[in-house]
Design a protein around this motif. Structure first.
Motif, mmCIF file in Angstrom:
data_model
loop_
_atom_site.group_PDB
_atom_site.id
_atom_site.type_symbol
_atom_site.label_atom_id
_atom_site.label_comp_id
_atom_site.label_asym_id
_atom_site.label_seq_id
_atom_site.Cartn_x
_atom_site.Cartn_y
_atom_site.Cartn_z
ATOM 1 N N ALA A 1 -6.378 0.476 5.427
ATOM 2 C CA ALA A 1 -5.667 -0.470 4.561
ATOM 3 C C ALA A 1 -5.599 -1.850 5.202
ATOM 4 C CB ALA A 1 -4.263 0.048 4.260
ATOM 5 N N GLN B 1 -7.467 -5.060 3.577
ATOM 6 C CA GLN B 1 -6.751 -6.261 3.142
ATOM 7 C C GLN B 1 -7.340 -7.511 3.784
ATOM 8 O OE1 GLN B 1 -5.393 -5.554 0.474
ATOM 9 N NE2 GLN B 1 -3.157 -5.593 0.700
ATOM 10 N N GLN C 1 -5.613 6.167 7.310
ATOM 11 C CA GLN C 1 -5.412 5.460 6.049
ATOM 12 C C GLN C 1 -4.778 4.082 6.290
ATOM 13 O OE1 GLN C 1 -2.602 7.521 3.551
ATOM 14 N NE2 GLN C 1 -3.679 6.979 1.658
ATOM 15 N N ARG C 2 -3.805 4.018 7.174
ATOM 16 C CA ARG C 2 -3.154 2.745 7.481
ATOM 17 C C ARG C 2 -4.139 1.761 8.121
ATOM 18 N NH1 ARG C 2 2.325 2.434 7.087
ATOM 19 N NH2 ARG C 2 3.438 4.379 6.681
ATOM 20 N N GLN D 1 -4.308 -0.043 -5.079
ATOM 21 C CA GLN D 1 -3.511 -0.458 -3.924
ATOM 22 C C GLN D 1 -4.275 -0.124 -2.648
ATOM 23 O OE1 GLN D 1 -2.068 2.216 -1.996
ATOM 24 N NE2 GLN D 1 -2.924 3.745 -3.376
ATOM 25 N N ALA D 2 -3.928 -0.840 -1.576
ATOM 26 C CA ALA D 2 -4.744 -0.833 -0.361
ATOM 27 C C ALA D 2 -4.660 0.452 0.443
ATOM 28 C CB ALA D 2 -4.355 -2.014 0.529
ATOM 29 N N GLY D 3 -3.734 1.347 0.109
ATOM 30 C CA GLY D 3 -3.706 2.625 0.785
ATOM 31 C C GLY D 3 -4.760 3.580 0.274
ATOM 32 N N CYS D 4 -5.379 3.244 -0.851
ATOM 33 C CA CYS D 4 -6.373 4.115 -1.490
ATOM 34 C C CYS D 4 -7.728 3.965 -0.806
ATOM 35 C CB CYS D 4 -6.479 3.755 -2.971
ATOM 36 S SG CYS D 4 -7.817 4.597 -3.843
ATOM 37 N N PRO E 1 0.830 -1.204 0.000
ATOM 38 C CA PRO E 1 0.000 0.000 0.000
ATOM 39 C C PRO E 1 0.864 1.253 0.000
ATOM 40 C CG PRO E 1 0.023 -0.989 2.180
ATOM 41 C CD PRO E 1 0.741 -1.941 1.275
ATOM 42 N N ASN F 1 -10.619 0.808 -1.200
ATOM 43 C CA ASN F 1 -11.150 0.075 -0.047
ATOM 44 C C ASN F 1 -12.664 0.210 0.056
ATOM 45 O OD1 ASN F 1 -8.698 -1.007 0.879
ATOM 46 N ND2 ASN F 1 -8.164 0.905 1.894
#
Length: 305
Positions: free
Chosen positions: A274, A278, A270-271, A199-202, A125, A206
């Motif tokens: 993520a 996931q 955000q973390r 990507q999972a930071g977006c 991410p 999510n």
């Protein structure tokens, strides 16, 4: 009408009492999650934050409250379910998901969801976008998507965009950028590159997990669907808190991403999103693969018969 073929005989059998209890609990939880939207919608009011998950994704609360047992559970005394699409009766007379029928009818859709989910799960991410996609959607723009004033005004908003590197990786956010903002993005995502860039930071990637769970229909157990929706709803509120809009009238503080403290707060949230996203993706991938395994099991049984 569903066809009476055996499928996934190892599925956990739920008594009528158990599955009816789960169905009732699901509907109650879904109603709680959609309550705010339903109340202001009944009054004819628009809500710039809560409306999003029911308008952009276009799935109404009735879809959210529709419970499915999922691929790994079968229902006893549930003959009425045989009138529903994608359900059938197994050799023991229990009702199960017609995984084979669904996977054949939705082959391209399921494959695309599986490929995208797997790609995002295996991609690191990124946490450097600071939610600037919402700012890029109003850059140098007099007309806006939401009837809410800009917290810093138009000039101040434009200054924030111009003083930052924009790095949005999600096509369904990027496509709403103003024409002036598009060249400022370090990436130029398209629908064709979604699997390569998501990507999972977006936050928006999510939120989309909810959409994929809806599209996978009866394969997805109700608990996973509502977990995905709950995450999406939390993300939507943060998305707007970090946006250029003044959301004070909605009773939440702004996340001032133009400041160091605001950036740190955004990345912290955000973390967390993520990590949760996931975990949901892993569960969704397990659902798809369990469905494929169930079909393979039936095919092997039939080939030996």
């Amino acid at each position: 009408m569903p066809h009476a073929t055996s499928t996934h005989d190892t599925a956990t059998a739920l008594s009528a009492h158990d599955w009816q209890r789960l169905e009732s609990q699901h509907r109650d939880r879904a109603d709680r999650l959609s309550q705010a939207y339903r109340e202001h919608h009944a009054r004819g009011e628009k809500h710039a934050i809560d409306d999003f998950l029911f308008t952009y994704y276009s799935y109404k609360p009735a879809v959210l409250r529709r419970w499915h047992p999922g691929i790994d559970r079968s229902l006893e005394q549930a003959d009425a379910w045989l009138e529903k699409r994608w359900y059938q009766q197994d050799a023991a007379g229990r009702v199960t998901v017609d995984a084979a029928g669904f996977l054949v009818a939705k082959a391209d859709l399921v494959r695309n969801i599986e490929e995208l989910t797997d790609a995002v799960l295996n991609r690191p991410p990124r946490f450097g976008c600071f939610g600037l996609h919402e700012w890029a959607m109003v850059y140098k723009q007099d007309e806006r998507r939401h009837p809410i004033p800009l917290r810093l005004g138009q000039r101040g908003t434009d200054d924030v965009v111009e003083s930052h590197e924009i790095s949005c990786s999600h096509y369904d956010a990027f496509r709403f950028f103003t024409p002036e903002a598009r060249p400022r993005n370090s990436l130029q995502p398209t629908r064709a590159t979604q699997c390569a860039l998501d990507q999972a930071g977006c936050l928006h990637a999510n939120m989309d997990i909810y959409k994929w769970c809806i599209k996978l229909g009866p394969l997805v157990p109700g608990e996973l669907l509502l977990d995905a929706f709950e995450l999406s709803r939390e993300i939507r509120w943060v998305d707007m808190q970090a946006s250029p809009y003044d959301v004070s009238e909605y009773g939440v503080p702004a996340i001032e991403i133009e400041t160091a403290a605001g950036k740190a707060e955004y990345v912290r949230l955000q973390r967390g999103f993520a990590t949760r996203g996931q975990a949901l993706r892993q569960r969704m991938l397990e659902v798809i693969r369990a469905a494929r395994d169930a079909v393979l099991e039936v095919q092997q049984i039939e080939s030996r018969a």
